[in-house]
Design a protein around this motif. Structure first.
Motif, PDB file in Angstrom:
ATOM      1  N   HIS A 153      16.605  14.855-114.531  1.00 17.31           N
ATOM      2  CA  HIS A 153      16.480  14.445-113.128  1.00 17.31           C
ATOM      3  C   HIS A 153      17.297  14.223-112.232  1.00 17.31           C
ATOM      4  O   HIS A 153      16.893  14.407-110.926  1.00 17.31           O
ATOM      5  CB  HIS A 153      16.238  12.657-113.470  1.00 17.31           C
ATOM      6  CG  HIS A 153      15.628  11.787-112.377  1.00 17.31           C
ATOM      7  ND1 HIS A 153      16.599  11.059-111.356  1.00 17.31           N
ATOM      8  CD2 HIS A 153      14.392  11.892-112.398  1.00 17.31           C
ATOM      9  CE1 HIS A 153      15.627  10.557-110.656  1.00 17.31           C
ATOM     10  NE2 HIS A 153      14.899  10.560-110.483  1.00 17.31           N
ATOM     11  N   ALA A 154      19.036  14.820-112.381  1.00 18.01           N
ATOM     12  CA  ALA A 154      19.569  14.748-111.569  1.00 18.01           C
ATOM     13  C   ALA A 154      19.583  15.662-110.667  1.00 18.01           C
ATOM     14  O   ALA A 154      19.894  16.096-109.437  1.00 18.01           O
ATOM     15  CB  ALA A 154      21.321  14.734-112.384  1.00 18.01           C
ATOM     16  N   VAL A 155      19.320  17.477-111.680  1.00 18.27           N
ATOM     17  CA  VAL A 155      19.759  18.388-111.229  1.00 18.27           C
ATOM     18  C   VAL A 155      17.696  18.793-110.384  1.00 18.27           C
ATOM     19  O   VAL A 155      18.712  19.407-108.876  1.00 18.27           O
ATOM     20  CB  VAL A 155      18.920  19.496-112.179  1.00 18.27           C
ATOM     21  CG1 VAL A 155      18.605  20.855-111.518  1.00 18.27           C
ATOM     22  CG2 VAL A 155      20.102  19.425-113.413  1.00 18.27           C
ATOM     23  N   ALA A 156      17.454  17.737-110.154  1.00 17.65           N
ATOM     24  CA  ALA A 156      15.584  17.598-109.327  1.00 17.65           C
ATOM     25  C   ALA A 156      16.553  16.681-108.218  1.00 17.65           C
ATOM     26  O   ALA A 156      15.764  16.920-107.333  1.00 17.65           O
ATOM     27  CB  ALA A 156      14.386  16.793-110.131  1.00 17.65           C
ATOM     28  N   THR A 157      16.574  15.825-108.342  1.00 15.20           N
ATOM     29  CA  THR A 157      17.261  14.578-106.910  1.00 15.20           C
ATOM     30  C   THR A 157      18.377  15.489-106.050  1.00 15.20           C
ATOM     31  O   THR A 157      18.583  15.358-105.142  1.00 15.20           O
ATOM     32  CB  THR A 157      18.301  13.626-107.403  1.00 15.20           C
ATOM     33  OG1 THR A 157      17.115  12.919-108.296  1.00 15.20           O
ATOM     34  CG2 THR A 157      18.915  12.922-106.522  1.00 15.20           C
ATOM     35  N   ILE A 158      19.396  16.736-106.749  1.00 18.07           N
ATOM     36  CA  ILE A 158      20.101  17.336-106.100  1.00 18.07           C
ATOM     37  C   ILE A 158      18.917  18.907-105.762  1.00 18.07           C
ATOM     38  O   ILE A 158      19.704  18.942-104.366  1.00 18.07           O
ATOM     39  CB  ILE A 158      21.289  17.710-106.985  1.00 18.07           C
ATOM     40  CG1 ILE A 158      21.989  17.009-107.269  1.00 18.07           C
ATOM     41  CG2 ILE A 158      21.561  19.044-105.798  1.00 18.07           C
ATOM     42  CD1 ILE A 158      23.030  17.296-108.863  1.00 18.07           C
ATOM     43  N   ALA A 159      17.760  18.881-106.053  1.00 21.19           N
ATOM     44  CA  ALA A 159      17.556  20.033-105.413  1.00 21.19           C
ATOM     45  C   ALA A 159      16.096  19.795-104.465  1.00 21.19           C
ATOM     46  O   ALA A 159      16.388  20.237-102.969  1.00 21.19           O
ATOM     47  CB  ALA A 159      16.735  20.738-106.363  1.00 21.19           C
ATOM     48  N   GLN A 160      15.761  18.601-104.323  1.00 21.69           N
ATOM     49  CA  GLN A 160      15.744  17.558-103.157  1.00 21.69           C
ATOM     50  C   GLN A 160      16.479  17.023-102.286  1.00 21.69           C
ATOM     51  O   GLN A 160      16.225  16.419-100.951  1.00 21.69           O
ATOM     52  CB  GLN A 160      14.766  16.740-104.137  1.00 21.69           C
ATOM     53  CG  GLN A 160      13.199  16.948-104.889  1.00 21.69           C
ATOM     54  CD  GLN A 160      12.318  15.788-105.076  1.00 21.69           C
ATOM     55  OE1 GLN A 160      13.197  14.200-104.925  1.00 21.69           O
ATOM     56  NE2 GLN A 160      11.291  15.413-105.175  1.00 21.69           N
ATOM     57  N   ARG A 161      17.498  17.088-102.486  1.00 26.23           N
ATOM     58  CA  ARG A 161      18.657  16.398-101.315  1.00 26.23           C
ATOM     59  C   ARG A 161      18.157  15.031-100.886  1.00 26.23           C
ATOM     60  O   ARG A 161      18.247  14.491 -99.881  1.00 26.23           O
ATOM     61  CB  ARG A 161      18.467  17.007-100.246  1.00 26.23           C
ATOM     62  CG  ARG A 161      19.389  18.240-101.020  1.00 26.23           C
ATOM     63  CD  ARG A 161      19.124  19.163 -98.880  1.00 26.23           C
ATOM     64  NE  ARG A 161      19.916  20.886 -99.423  1.00 26.23           N
ATOM     65  CZ  ARG A 161      19.811  21.984 -98.222  1.00 26.23           C
ATOM     66  NH1 ARG A 161      19.392  21.584 -97.312  1.00 26.23           N
ATOM     67  NH2 ARG A 161      20.353  23.128 -98.428  1.00 26.23           N
ATOM     68  N   ASN A 162      18.211  14.199-102.502  1.00 25.39           N
ATOM     69  CA  ASN A 162      17.184  12.595-102.284  1.00 25.39           C
ATOM     70  C   ASN A 162      18.486  12.161-102.119  1.00 25.39           C
ATOM     71  O   ASN A 162      19.279  11.653-103.388  1.00 25.39           O
ATOM     72  CB  ASN A 162      16.747  12.509-102.889  1.00 25.39           C
ATOM     73  CG  ASN A 162      16.213  11.117-103.389  1.00 25.39           C
ATOM     74  OD1 ASN A 162      16.703  10.428-102.096  1.00 25.39           O
ATOM     75  ND2 ASN A 162      14.913  10.643-103.945  1.00 25.39           N
ATOM     76  N   ARG A 163      19.379  11.619-101.299  1.00 18.99           N
ATOM     77  CA  ARG A 163      20.694  10.839-101.178  1.00 18.99           C
ATOM     78  C   ARG A 163      20.823   9.985-101.706  1.00 18.99           C
ATOM     79  O   ARG A 163      21.838   9.193-102.538  1.00 18.99           O
ATOM     80  CB  ARG A 163      21.438  10.718 -99.724  1.00 18.99           C
ATOM     81  CG  ARG A 163      21.784  12.475 -99.708  1.00 18.99           C
ATOM     82  CD  ARG A 163      22.396  12.030 -98.041  1.00 18.99           C
ATOM     83  NE  ARG A 163      23.047  13.602 -97.869  1.00 18.99           N
ATOM     84  CZ  ARG A 163      24.095  13.477 -96.567  1.00 18.99           C
ATOM     85  NH1 ARG A 163      23.580  12.695 -95.662  1.00 18.99           N
ATOM     86  NH2 ARG A 163      24.209  14.580 -95.333  1.00 18.99           N
ATOM     87  N   GLN A 164      19.524   9.087-101.439  1.00 19.99           N
ATOM     88  CA  GLN A 164      19.013   7.271-102.132  1.00 19.99           C
ATOM     89  C   GLN A 164      19.184   7.128-103.486  1.00 19.99           C
ATOM     90  O   GLN A 164      19.685   6.116-103.996  1.00 19.99           O
ATOM     91  CB  GLN A 164      17.526   7.609-101.619  1.00 19.99           C
ATOM     92  CG  GLN A 164      17.388   5.685-101.344  1.00 19.99           C
ATOM     93  CD  GLN A 164      15.875   5.124-101.447  1.00 19.99           C
ATOM     94  OE1 GLN A 164      15.442   6.074-100.783  1.00 19.99           O
ATOM     95  NE2 GLN A 164      15.475   3.834-101.144  1.00 19.99           N
ATOM     96  N   GLY A 165      18.902   8.050-104.583  1.00 22.16           N
ATOM     97  CA  GLY A 165      18.653   8.030-105.431  1.00 22.16           C
ATOM     98  C   GLY A 165      19.978   9.263-106.247  1.00 22.16           C
ATOM     99  O   GLY A 165      19.726   9.062-107.564  1.00 22.16           O
ATOM    100  N   MET A 166      20.996   9.732-105.636  1.00 28.11           N
ATOM    101  CA  MET A 166      21.494  11.366-105.943  1.00 28.11           C
ATOM    102  C   MET A 166      22.761  10.032-106.841  1.00 28.11           C
ATOM    103  O   MET A 166      23.260  10.632-108.085  1.00 28.11           O
ATOM    104  CB  MET A 166      22.181  11.836-105.076  1.00 28.11           C
ATOM    105  CG  MET A 166      22.981  12.967-105.341  1.00 28.11           C
ATOM    106  SD  MET A 166      23.344  14.154-104.624  1.00 28.11           S
ATOM    107  CE  MET A 166      21.740  14.374-104.104  1.00 28.11           C
ATOM    108  N   ARG A 167      23.715   9.045-106.441  1.00 29.69           N
ATOM    109  CA  ARG A 167      24.599   8.286-107.060  1.00 29.69           C
ATOM    110  C   ARG A 167      24.085   7.832-108.581  1.00 29.69           C
ATOM    111  O   ARG A 167      24.919   7.911-109.650  1.00 29.69           O
ATOM    112  CB  ARG A 167      24.724   7.022-106.335  1.00 29.69           C
ATOM    113  CG  ARG A 167      26.244   6.387-106.445  1.00 29.69           C
ATOM    114  CD  ARG A 167      26.635   4.812-106.181  1.00 29.69           C
ATOM    115  NE  ARG A 167      28.051   4.788-106.557  1.00 29.69           N
ATOM    116  CZ  ARG A 167      28.361   3.999-105.683  1.00 29.69           C
ATOM    117  NH1 ARG A 167      27.711   3.706-104.709  1.00 29.69           N
ATOM    118  NH2 ARG A 167      29.618   2.913-106.447  1.00 29.69           N
TER     119      ARG A 167
END
Length: 467
Positions: free
Chosen positions: A433-447
């Motif tokens: 999920h962390a890799v997918a969040t980085i790939a989407q550049r989703n700053r809201q849920g990245m932390r």
């Protein structure tokens, strides 16, 4: 001189006192309805005690697997009774608490047998988790921790655990105490394969599964209890399993279990420290996740706030947490809400008196431990299988069209049953999920994703170093 008569109030009967305390009139219920609801819930939850006792018997023993079965059964009944008393008195809701089959399977196959952790130390982990859960139940941090985990992974955890239970139900050696039908067996070439129908116990287990399917589809009340005893009776009559040595007896107190969670800390070594921390985290996450079941039951009695949380949720969570602490001390796995309490709500149960009735029935059931002890493990196989079926319903809540959500969820679902470890499945899902969040550049849920991924990497590092 006229003397005005002093009105005489008739003393309240014990039934009237119960009615007033649990607010029967305001809730639109009565004594008879609450009794019926309590008995209905007990009929659906009693088999879970037997199943869990068989599962835990593979991990908690002195000389050989199963030698503490009766003590485990009594410990589970005591834990369920006390926990149900707590939630009935503190919330006045018709909810029931007890050790869940998923928690028992996790404790046995992942923690004790999988990690090689001494069962006393594993109970210590349950105790520590219960204490932390107690603190969180009265703290706003609880919601923050729960909200940090994506909903797709929460659903995947439940589904993976359901498949885990189903795999346990279908596999196993029917000649041993391990719960399982022997339909799936180990194979050196393909890892697993179809079992043999030459085993009479496997045939009886299949009969139980088919009977469970028939009765549950027909929505027959008390189906689980009927299936266990009818399947066991078939095993007794055919000589596949030995007959019961008795039916009634004074319960054997869990003298070899009480307090082991406290002294179990002596088994904590540097080599097990990483596992211990990981186990506490996993158990705490399971408790937080399963506590959301309160909201499911709350909707059945219209006790949900506008923000979606249960009224008196703190009291409900506190009951759950304190029940877990008590359970660990007497030798039980973490306490969780029984969703099958919905069967009692369907019968009209509306007050905490339902929970009191179920708790009393749990205590009475300890008198029948000789009968329960004679139930062969294969006779209980249909129950975790059906529980697994019910836990699969969350699969439709995952957005499979969004690969960033689907891939991590799929990894959790796949890895959990194959590794016999919900911790491994969750950790893999957190990293993906962390890799997918980085790939989407989703700053809201990245932390939060990176924090969870960091915990997962630390977990895998610890278990790799200790392997």
């Amino acid at each position: 001189m006229n003397r005005q008569a002093i009105p005489f109030s008739k003393p309240l009967s014990w039934r009237d006192r119960i009615s007033q305390f649990f607010r029967f009139k305001q809730l639109g219920t009565n004594f008879r309805t609450e009794l019926l609801a309590g008995f209905t819930i007990f009929m659906t939850t009693a088999p879970i005690l037997v199943v869990n006792a068989h599962i835990l018997g593979n991990a908690i023993f002195l000389q050989q697997a199963g030698d503490l079965f009766e003590q485990i059964l009594v410990a589970l009944a005591l834990c369920a009774a006390v926990s149900s008393f707590l939630i009935g008195l503190l919330t006045n809701y018709p909810f029931v608490l007890g050790s869940a089959t998923g928690a028992a399977a996790l404790f046995t196959f992942s923690i004790v047998l999988g990690m090689g952790m001494n069962w006393r130390l594993a109970l210590t982990a349950v105790l520590v988790e219960g204490i932390l859960f107690t603190a969180l139940s009265v703290s706003p941090l609880r919601r923050q921790l729960y909200n940090a985990i994506p909903n797709s992974l929460k659903q995947a955890m439940v589904i993976g655990l359901g498949l885990f239970l189903s795999y346990i139900a279908l596999s196993g050696k029917v000649a041993s105490l391990q719960v399982g039908a022997g339909i799936i067996i180990a194979n050196t070439a393909t890892l697993t394969s179809l079992g043999t129908l030459k085993q009479p116990a496997t045939l009886i287990a299949i009969f139980g599964i088919l009977l469970t399917t028939l009765l549950t589809v027909r929505k027959v009340k008390g189906a689980f209890l009927f299936v266990i005893f009818s399947t066991a009776a078939l095993g007794w009559l055919t000589g596949v399993a030995p007959l019961p040595k008795g039916i009634l007896a004074l319960p054997q107190l869990p003298q070899d279990l009480i307090g082991q969670a406290i002294v179990g800390v002596q088994y904590l070594t540097w080599s097990q420290l990483g596992n211990f921390v990981a186990v506490v985290f996993v158990l705490l996450f399971m408790s937080l996740s399963d506590a959301m079941s309160f909201n499911v039951l709350g909707r059945q009695i219209d006790c949900i706030q506008p923000d979606g949380e249960l009224y008196r949720s703190k009291q409900a969570l506190l009951s759950n947490a304190l029940g877990t602490v008590f359970g660990a001390i007497v030798g039980s796995t973490p306490v969780m809400p029984y969703l099958v309490a919905a069967s009692g709500i369907f019968e009209g149960g509306r007050s905490g008196f339902v929970a009191i009735v179920v708790g009393l029935l749990f205590l009475i059931s300890t008198l029948f431990t000789p009968l329960f002890a004679a139930i062969p493990a294969f006779a209980t196989a249909p129950i975790p299988l059906m529980i697994g079926v019910l836990m699969m319903s969350g699969v439709r809540l995952i957005n499979w069209n969004d690969l960033a959500e689907a891939i991590p969820a799929f990894l959790v679902i796949l890895i959990t049953p194959l590794t016999f470890s919900i911790a491994d499945g969750m950790a893999a899902g957190f990293i993906a999920h962390a890799v997918a969040t980085i790939a989407q550049r989703n700053r809201q849920g990245m932390r939060s994703s990176l924090v969870l991924a960091g915990i997962a990497v630390a977990y895998f590092t610890l278990i790799t170093m200790q392997a």
